[in-house]
Design a protein around this motif. Structure first.
Motif, PDB file in Angstrom:
ATOM      1  N   PRO A 159      -1.109   2.709 -12.088  1.00  0.00           N
ATOM      2  CA  PRO A 159      -1.563   4.104 -11.939  1.00  0.00           C
ATOM      3  C   PRO A 159      -0.441   5.128 -11.862  1.00  0.00           C
ATOM      4  CG  PRO A 159      -2.777   2.652 -10.456  1.00  0.00           C
ATOM      5  CD  PRO A 159      -1.644   1.854 -11.003  1.00  0.00           C
ATOM      6  N   ALA A 160       0.760   4.713 -11.557  1.00  0.00           N
ATOM      7  CA  ALA A 160       1.881   5.663 -11.478  1.00  0.00           C
ATOM      8  C   ALA A 160       2.283   6.184 -12.854  1.00  0.00           C
ATOM      9  CB  ALA A 160       3.086   5.007 -10.797  1.00  0.00           C
ATOM     10  N   GLY A 161       1.924   5.485 -13.930  1.00  0.00           N
ATOM     11  CA  GLY A 161       2.204   5.954 -15.283  1.00  0.00           C
ATOM     12  C   GLY A 161       3.666   5.958 -15.664  1.00  0.00           C
ATOM     13  N   VAL A 162       4.450   5.093 -15.051  1.00  0.00           N
ATOM     14  CA  VAL A 162       5.886   5.066 -15.339  1.00  0.00           C
ATOM     15  C   VAL A 162       6.223   3.883 -16.249  1.00  0.00           C
ATOM     16  CG1 VAL A 162       6.553   6.209 -13.208  1.00  0.00           C
ATOM     17  CG2 VAL A 162       6.350   3.713 -13.242  1.00  0.00           C
ATOM     18  N   THR A 163       7.361   3.987 -16.914  1.00  0.00           N
ATOM     19  CA  THR A 163       7.960   2.853 -17.615  1.00  0.00           C
ATOM     20  C   THR A 163       9.111   2.345 -16.746  1.00  0.00           C
ATOM     21  OG1 THR A 163       7.386   3.613 -19.837  1.00  0.00           O
ATOM     22  CG2 THR A 163       9.280   2.131 -19.644  1.00  0.00           C
ATOM     23  N   VAL A 164       9.076   1.067 -16.416  1.00  0.00           N
ATOM     24  CA  VAL A 164      10.159   0.473 -15.630  1.00  0.00           C
ATOM     25  C   VAL A 164      11.365   0.249 -16.539  1.00  0.00           C
ATOM     26  CG1 VAL A 164      10.888  -1.609 -14.393  1.00  0.00           C
ATOM     27  CG2 VAL A 164       8.640  -0.602 -13.940  1.00  0.00           C
ATOM     28  N   VAL A 165      12.529   0.662 -16.086  1.00  0.00           N
ATOM     29  CA  VAL A 165      13.764   0.492 -16.864  1.00  0.00           C
ATOM     30  C   VAL A 165      14.691  -0.451 -16.110  1.00  0.00           C
ATOM     31  CG1 VAL A 165      15.786   1.631 -17.834  1.00  0.00           C
ATOM     32  CG2 VAL A 165      13.545   2.753 -17.937  1.00  0.00           C
ATOM     33  N   GLN A 166      14.993  -1.575 -16.728  1.00  0.00           N
ATOM     34  CA  GLN A 166      15.966  -2.528 -16.193  1.00  0.00           C
ATOM     35  C   GLN A 166      17.276  -2.353 -16.959  1.00  0.00           C
ATOM     36  OE1 GLN A 166      14.483  -3.169 -13.277  1.00  0.00           O
ATOM     37  NE2 GLN A 166      14.810  -5.389 -13.430  1.00  0.00           N
ATOM     38  N   TRP A 167      17.937  -3.403 -17.351  1.00  0.00           N
ATOM     39  CA  TRP A 167      19.224  -3.324 -18.037  1.00  0.00           C
ATOM     40  C   TRP A 167      19.530  -4.675 -18.662  1.00  0.00           C
ATOM     41  CZ3 TRP A 167      18.564  -2.779 -12.717  1.00  0.00           C
ATOM     42  CH2 TRP A 167      18.841  -3.927 -11.970  1.00  0.00           C
ATOM     43  N   ASP A 168      20.498  -4.691 -19.552  1.00  0.00           N
ATOM     44  CA  ASP A 168      20.977  -5.961 -20.095  1.00  0.00           C
ATOM     45  C   ASP A 168      22.476  -6.140 -19.868  1.00  0.00           C
ATOM     46  OD1 ASP A 168      21.429  -3.883 -22.074  1.00  0.00           O
ATOM     47  OD2 ASP A 168      21.909  -5.461 -23.520  1.00  0.00           O
ATOM     48  N   VAL A 169      23.143  -5.118 -19.301  1.00  0.00           N
ATOM     49  CA  VAL A 169      24.568  -5.223 -18.979  1.00  0.00           C
ATOM     50  C   VAL A 169      24.768  -4.800 -17.529  1.00  0.00           C
ATOM     51  CG1 VAL A 169      26.903  -4.415 -19.475  1.00  0.00           C
ATOM     52  CG2 VAL A 169      25.298  -4.781 -21.352  1.00  0.00           C
ATOM     53  N   VAL A 170      25.265  -5.734 -16.720  1.00  0.00           N
ATOM     54  CA  VAL A 170      25.603  -5.444 -15.320  1.00  0.00           C
ATOM     55  C   VAL A 170      27.086  -5.112 -15.254  1.00  0.00           C
ATOM     56  CG1 VAL A 170      25.703  -6.369 -12.983  1.00  0.00           C
ATOM     57  CG2 VAL A 170      23.795  -6.995 -14.485  1.00  0.00           C
ATOM     58  N   LYS A 217       0.815  -1.220   0.000  1.00  0.00           N
ATOM     59  CA  LYS A 217       0.000   0.000   0.000  1.00  0.00           C
ATOM     60  C   LYS A 217       0.850   1.273   0.000  1.00  0.00           C
ATOM     61  CE  LYS A 217      -0.546  -0.042   5.057  1.00  0.00           C
ATOM     62  NZ  LYS A 217      -1.536  -0.125   6.152  1.00  0.00           N
ATOM     63  N   ARG A 218       2.157   1.153   0.271  1.00  0.00           N
ATOM     64  CA  ARG A 218       3.033   2.326   0.295  1.00  0.00           C
ATOM     65  C   ARG A 218       3.877   2.468  -0.965  1.00  0.00           C
ATOM     66  NH1 ARG A 218       6.630   2.008   5.419  1.00  0.00           N
ATOM     67  NH2 ARG A 218       7.701   3.618   4.202  1.00  0.00           N
ATOM     68  N   MET A 219       3.787   1.550  -1.904  1.00  0.00           N
ATOM     69  CA  MET A 219       4.685   1.565  -3.060  1.00  0.00           C
ATOM     70  C   MET A 219       4.455   2.771  -3.953  1.00  0.00           C
ATOM     71  SD  MET A 219       4.763  -2.495  -4.007  1.00  0.00           S
ATOM     72  CE  MET A 219       5.446  -3.686  -2.853  1.00  0.00           C
ATOM     73  N   ARG A 220       3.209   3.031  -4.299  1.00  0.00           N
ATOM     74  CA  ARG A 220       2.922   4.188  -5.168  1.00  0.00           C
ATOM     75  C   ARG A 220       3.332   5.486  -4.472  1.00  0.00           C
ATOM     76  NH1 ARG A 220      -1.067   6.390  -8.650  1.00  0.00           N
ATOM     77  NH2 ARG A 220      -0.281   8.483  -9.124  1.00  0.00           N
ATOM     78  N   ALA A 221       3.050   5.610  -3.198  1.00  0.00           N
ATOM     79  CA  ALA A 221       3.407   6.827  -2.467  1.00  0.00           C
ATOM     80  C   ALA A 221       4.918   7.021  -2.419  1.00  0.00           C
ATOM     81  CB  ALA A 221       2.829   6.776  -1.056  1.00  0.00           C
ATOM     82  N   ASP A 222       5.677   5.940  -2.351  1.00  0.00           N
ATOM     83  CA  ASP A 222       7.128   6.035  -2.316  1.00  0.00           C
ATOM     84  C   ASP A 222       7.666   6.610  -3.622  1.00  0.00           C
ATOM     85  OD1 ASP A 222       9.403   5.053  -0.439  1.00  0.00           O
ATOM     86  OD2 ASP A 222      10.051   4.406  -2.424  1.00  0.00           O
ATOM     87  N   ILE A 223       7.093   6.182  -4.741  1.00  0.00           N
ATOM     88  CA  ILE A 223       7.495   6.720  -6.043  1.00  0.00           C
ATOM     89  C   ILE A 223       7.125   8.194  -6.141  1.00  0.00           C
ATOM     90  CG2 ILE A 223       7.054   6.586  -8.521  1.00  0.00           C
ATOM     91  CD1 ILE A 223       6.718   3.567  -8.186  1.00  0.00           C
ATOM     92  N   ASP A 224       5.895   8.534  -5.755  1.00  0.00           N
ATOM     93  CA  ASP A 224       5.455   9.932  -5.821  1.00  0.00           C
ATOM     94  C   ASP A 224       6.320  10.823  -4.930  1.00  0.00           C
ATOM     95  OD1 ASP A 224       3.449   9.183  -7.543  1.00  0.00           O
ATOM     96  OD2 ASP A 224       1.873   9.164  -6.016  1.00  0.00           O
ATOM     97  N   ARG A 225       6.719  10.312  -3.776  1.00  0.00           N
ATOM     98  CA  ARG A 225       7.537  11.109  -2.866  1.00  0.00           C
ATOM     99  C   ARG A 225       8.905  11.400  -3.464  1.00  0.00           C
ATOM    100  NH1 ARG A 225       9.032   9.562   3.484  1.00  0.00           N
ATOM    101  NH2 ARG A 225       9.975  11.581   3.996  1.00  0.00           N
ATOM    102  N   ALA A 226       9.444  10.453  -4.213  1.00  0.00           N
ATOM    103  CA  ALA A 226      10.725  10.697  -4.884  1.00  0.00           C
ATOM    104  C   ALA A 226      10.590  11.806  -5.922  1.00  0.00           C
ATOM    105  CB  ALA A 226      11.239   9.418  -5.533  1.00  0.00           C
ATOM    106  N   PHE A 227       9.563  11.751  -6.745  1.00  0.00           N
ATOM    107  CA  PHE A 227       9.356  12.813  -7.734  1.00  0.00           C
ATOM    108  C   PHE A 227       9.219  14.166  -7.043  1.00  0.00           C
ATOM    109  CE2 PHE A 227       7.635   9.524 -10.865  1.00  0.00           C
ATOM    110  CZ  PHE A 227       8.692   9.668 -11.757  1.00  0.00           C
ATOM    111  N   ALA A 228       8.516  14.197  -5.922  1.00  0.00           N
ATOM    112  CA  ALA A 228       8.358  15.448  -5.176  1.00  0.00           C
ATOM    113  C   ALA A 228       9.701  15.948  -4.658  1.00  0.00           C
ATOM    114  CB  ALA A 228       7.377  15.252  -4.025  1.00  0.00           C
TER     115      ALA A 228
END
Length: 278
Positions: free
Chosen positions: A199-210, A157-168
């Protein structure tokens, strides 16, 4: 003898090209200077949700549209590390940022909100420099799944708020170039989380090279790992955290000229995603 009437007629004839006889010059309409219309910049490209309605996940760009590569840097700091920062531990890496600027390398920085709060001047400088864009790495750097490299886990229940707080936090620090991309702490996610974050409207970005720069002590080994694994369209994950990734700046100074010798061009993640959605 020229009569007054004839004199008036002659004067009127001479001035007819300029004014009507016996009247004041007609006022000239003010000229309007036409300026080009200002157009709003295009929003950063994003991926549409998949057929199952899940938050989209991006791992690399096209393999067949030229040699492009995106270097990405996680600026990690968890919500509970303020005491360590106060005691002198450095979670920033200004020498790395300076090297990227000196080498003219575009990059995407995945920043936690807590990092932006701890280093607002650096966050602002990164987010206003034309080479860089700032993406979301959560506020707290707590895990979005259980059992993720020992990170504390966020309740769902806190995941979306955590993302929004970072943008803020980015906006509060004065970051201008914020892109709607999100990287999970530790990269840990599952189907349940991808559905919850729609609902956060984001694109998740991972990677292919570590890169392997986290806690590494051998810059040459980090550089070689990247050089061995990069392919056209690759997204490389590295870190912008001096205490946890002390060799990154030296590795980057080796990686960049070597890849340029191979014909690679460095881009931000937004350009790679744009190449996919076009």
């Amino acid at each position: 003898m020229i009569t007054p009437a004839r004199r008036l007629t002659a004067v009127c004839a001479l001035g007819a090209a300029l004014t009507a006889c016996g009247t004041a010059p007609a006022p000239q309409a003010p000229q309007t200077v036409r300026r080009p219309a200002l157009t709003a910049p295009s929003p950063p490209p994003t991926l549409a949700p998949g057929p199952a309605g899940l938050t989209p996940v991006f791992r690399h760009g096209p393999r067949t549209r030229g040699r492009t590569v995106a270097l990405t840097f996680d600026a990690d700091m968890t919500a509970g590390q303020g005491g360590r920062a106060a005691a002198g531990e450095r979670f920033d890496n200004p020498r790395l940022v300076a090297a990227l600027r000196r080498l003219k390398v575009p990059a995407t920085v995945f920043m936690t909100g807590r990092w932006a709060e701890e280093y607002p001047a650096q966050a602002r400088a990164i987010g206003r420099h034309p080479l860089f864009e700032v993406a979301n790495h959560s506020y707290s750097h707590y895990a979005f799944t259980d059992d993720c490299y020992g990170l504390p886990a966020l309740p769902r229940k806190r995941m979306r708020a955590d993302i929004d707080r970072a943008f803020a936090a980015f906006r509060e620090a004065g970051v201008r170039k914020i892109v709607p991309y999100f990287r999970f702490p530790g990269g840990c996610h599952d189907r349940r989380v991808l559905k919850a974050l729609v609902p956060a409207g984001v694109t998740v970005v991972q990677w292919d090279v570590v890169s392997g720069d986290a806690f590494a002590t051998d810059a040459d080994a980090v550089a070689q790992q990247v050089l061995d694994e990069v392919r056209p369209g690759s997204v490389v994950v590295m870190h912008c955290t001096r205490s946890a990734a002390p060799t990154t700046e030296r590795a980057v100074r080796r990686i960049v000229p070597k890849l340029r010798e191979r014909g690679y061009r460095f881009v931000r993640v937004s350009e790679l995603i744009g190449a996919v959605v076009r």
